[in-house]
Design an enzyme around this catalytic site. Structure first.
Site, PDB file in Angstrom:
ATOM      1  N   ARG A  77       0.829  -1.226   0.000  1.00 40.78           N
ATOM      2  CA  ARG A  77       0.000   0.000   0.000  1.00 40.78           C
ATOM      3  C   ARG A  77       0.858   1.269   0.000  1.00 40.78           C
ATOM      4  NH1 ARG A  77      -5.474  -1.117   2.656  1.00 40.78           N
ATOM      5  NH2 ARG A  77      -6.067  -2.974   1.491  1.00 40.78           N
ATOM      6  N   ASP A 113     -15.884   9.918   7.128  1.00 36.99           N
ATOM      7  CA  ASP A 113     -14.833   8.901   7.012  1.00 36.99           C
ATOM      8  C   ASP A 113     -13.518   9.554   7.430  1.00 36.99           C
ATOM      9  OD1 ASP A 113     -14.878   6.059   5.229  1.00 36.99           O
ATOM     10  OD2 ASP A 113     -12.894   6.879   5.635  1.00 36.99           O
TER      11      ASP A 113
HETATM   12  C1  LIG Z   1     -14.866  -1.142   4.246  1.00 38.06           C
HETATM   13  S1  LIG Z   1     -15.307   0.546   4.324  1.00 38.06           S
HETATM   14  C2  LIG Z   1     -17.039   0.437   4.771  1.00 38.06           C
HETATM   15  C3  LIG Z   1     -17.920   1.312   3.905  1.00 38.06           C
HETATM   16  C4  LIG Z   1     -19.415   1.192   4.190  1.00 38.06           C
HETATM   17  N1  LIG Z   1     -19.740   1.500   5.558  1.00 38.06           N
HETATM   18  C5  LIG Z   1     -19.938  -0.173   3.822  1.00 38.06           C
HETATM   19  O1  LIG Z   1     -20.292  -0.947   4.709  1.00 38.06           O
HETATM   20  O2  LIG Z   1     -19.974  -0.485   2.622  1.00 38.06           O
HETATM   21  C6  LIG Z   1     -14.568   1.045   5.875  1.00 38.06           C
HETATM   22  C7  LIG Z   1     -14.336   2.539   5.970  1.00 38.06           C
HETATM   23  O3  LIG Z   1     -13.982   2.860   7.326  1.00 38.06           O
HETATM   24  C8  LIG Z   1     -13.061   3.928   7.294  1.00 38.06           C
HETATM   25  N2  LIG Z   1     -12.329   4.018   8.580  1.00 38.06           N
HETATM   26  C9  LIG Z   1     -11.364   3.193   9.055  1.00 38.06           C
HETATM   27  N3  LIG Z   1     -10.915   3.629  10.251  1.00 38.06           N
HETATM   28  C10 LIG Z   1     -11.624   4.742  10.548  1.00 38.06           C
HETATM   29  C11 LIG Z   1     -11.623   5.652  11.635  1.00 38.06           C
HETATM   30  N4  LIG Z   1     -10.810   5.520  12.690  1.00 38.06           N
HETATM   31  N5  LIG Z   1     -12.472   6.702  11.597  1.00 38.06           N
HETATM   32  C12 LIG Z   1     -13.312   6.874  10.542  1.00 38.06           C
HETATM   33  N6  LIG Z   1     -13.369   6.047   9.475  1.00 38.06           N
HETATM   34  C13 LIG Z   1     -12.528   4.992   9.476  1.00 38.06           C
HETATM   35  C14 LIG Z   1     -12.179   3.605   6.096  1.00 38.06           C
HETATM   36  O4  LIG Z   1     -11.509   4.744   5.610  1.00 38.06           O
HETATM   37  C15 LIG Z   1     -13.188   3.011   5.096  1.00 38.06           C
HETATM   38  O5  LIG Z   1     -13.632   3.963   4.169  1.00 38.06           O
END
Ligand SMILES: C[S@@+](CC[C@H](N)C(=O)[O-])C[C@H]1O[C@@H](n2cnc3c(N)ncnc32)[C@H](O)[C@@H]1O
Length: 268
Positions: A37, A137
């Site tokens: 990454r 996010d």
């Molecule tokens: C796999 S995606 C899920 C998207 C959507 N909720 C779904 O279920 O399709 C996870 C998201 O969580 C975000 N994320 C991870 N750690 C985070 C944090 N500490 N605070 C806010 N967002 C976070 C990532 O950037 C990513 O966009």
């Protein structure tokens, strides 16, 4: 340039930094994932080791944000876990036909597919001015895409036909092969950068919070902190959705009670 390898000692430092900053708990087995990454950054800046990149991240807050952007996993799609959207549909029809403003927070919104899926349901049942959605996010790159609402045409297949017709505009010219979400929905959703490790005081309370497919990256201590923070933003009687692949088994639910698989409700 021969491929630079991420040393175990460098990996450990990235691992701790990512955990401290975003709560993302990277397993000891994921060294190659972190390397793949971040390799882009070494190439972009012509660096000869990950330690050099680490130094940049440590002294430059903007670089730290970009590092987290590269590390976070953002997979999402429209109407993911359809049971939640059927639940929402019934909830609006049965309990919220006369609610003046129904508020949803899509709290790990990624590029916005979750927020726009909910928006299509809200708009079709409540009309255009009786709902609002906040999407958030930690990843600033995905939020830029979410604000635009432009997606590859292949993503449209998960959207119910009636919503495709009503809310999806086929791209032309420069947007060939893509579709654009109708501006009436885009204009009703605000996307903000939020780190879930920190409580949010400025959003007001919500009738429903989506916190799906993000808890999976957190250990139990972080899950507890995040859920405790978020419950503060839920109205009494409000609903809290997690993914069907996640659980809250090891945490104290506080004022939440489970009503169905992956659906919780805040006690009144
Ligand atoms: C796999 S995606 C899920 C998207 C959507 N909720 C779904 O279920 O399709 C996870 C998201 O969580 C975000 N994320 C991870 N750690 C985070 C944090 N500490 N605070 C806010 N967002 C976070 C990532 O950037 C990513 O966009």
């Amino acid at each position: 340039m021969t491929a630079v390898t991420l040393k175990e000692s460098e990996f450990k430092i990235f691992q701790k930094l990512i955990y401290d900053e975003a709560g993302i708990d990277i397993s000891d087995k994921k060294l190659l994932l972190v390397q793949s990454r971040l390799v882009k950054k070494l190439l972009d800046y012509k660096l000869s080791s990950y330690s050099e990149y680490l130094r940049l991240v440590q002294i430059n807050p903007k670089e730290k944000i970009e590092m987290i952007n590269l590390i976070s996993t953002n997979e999402t799609y429209f109407f993911r876990e359809i049971e939640h959207f059927s639940f929402l549909q019934n909830l609006l029809k049965n309990e919220h036909a006369n609610t003046p403003l129904f508020r949803i927070w899509s709290a790990a919104a990624s590029v916005g597919a979750e927020a726009y899926s909910a928006a299509m349901i809200l708009d079709s049942i409540l009309g255009s001015d009786k709902w609002e959605i906040v999407g958030s996010d930690i990843n600033t790159d995905v939020l830029k895409k979410a604000r635009v609402g432009l997606y590859p045409e292949s993503w449209i297949s998960k959207i119910p036909d009636a919503f495709k017709k009503k809310y999806c505009l086929k791209g032309k010219g420069a947007h060939e092969g893509k579709f654009l979400v109708d501006r009436s929905l885009v204009n009703n959703i605000r996307f903000h950068t939020v780190n879930l490790l920190e409580p949010v005081m400025t959003f007001g309370r919500f009738d429903l919070i989506f916190l799906r497919n993000v808890l999976i990256y957190f250990d139990d201590k972080t899950k507890q902190k995040v859920v405790d923070n978020m419950i503060l933003n839920l109205k009494p009687g409000g609903y809290f959705f997690i993914s069907h692949t996640e659980n809250l088994n090891m945490i104290d639910l506080g004022s939440l009670e489970q009503v169905e698989t992956a659906i919780y409700r805040k006690k009144r």
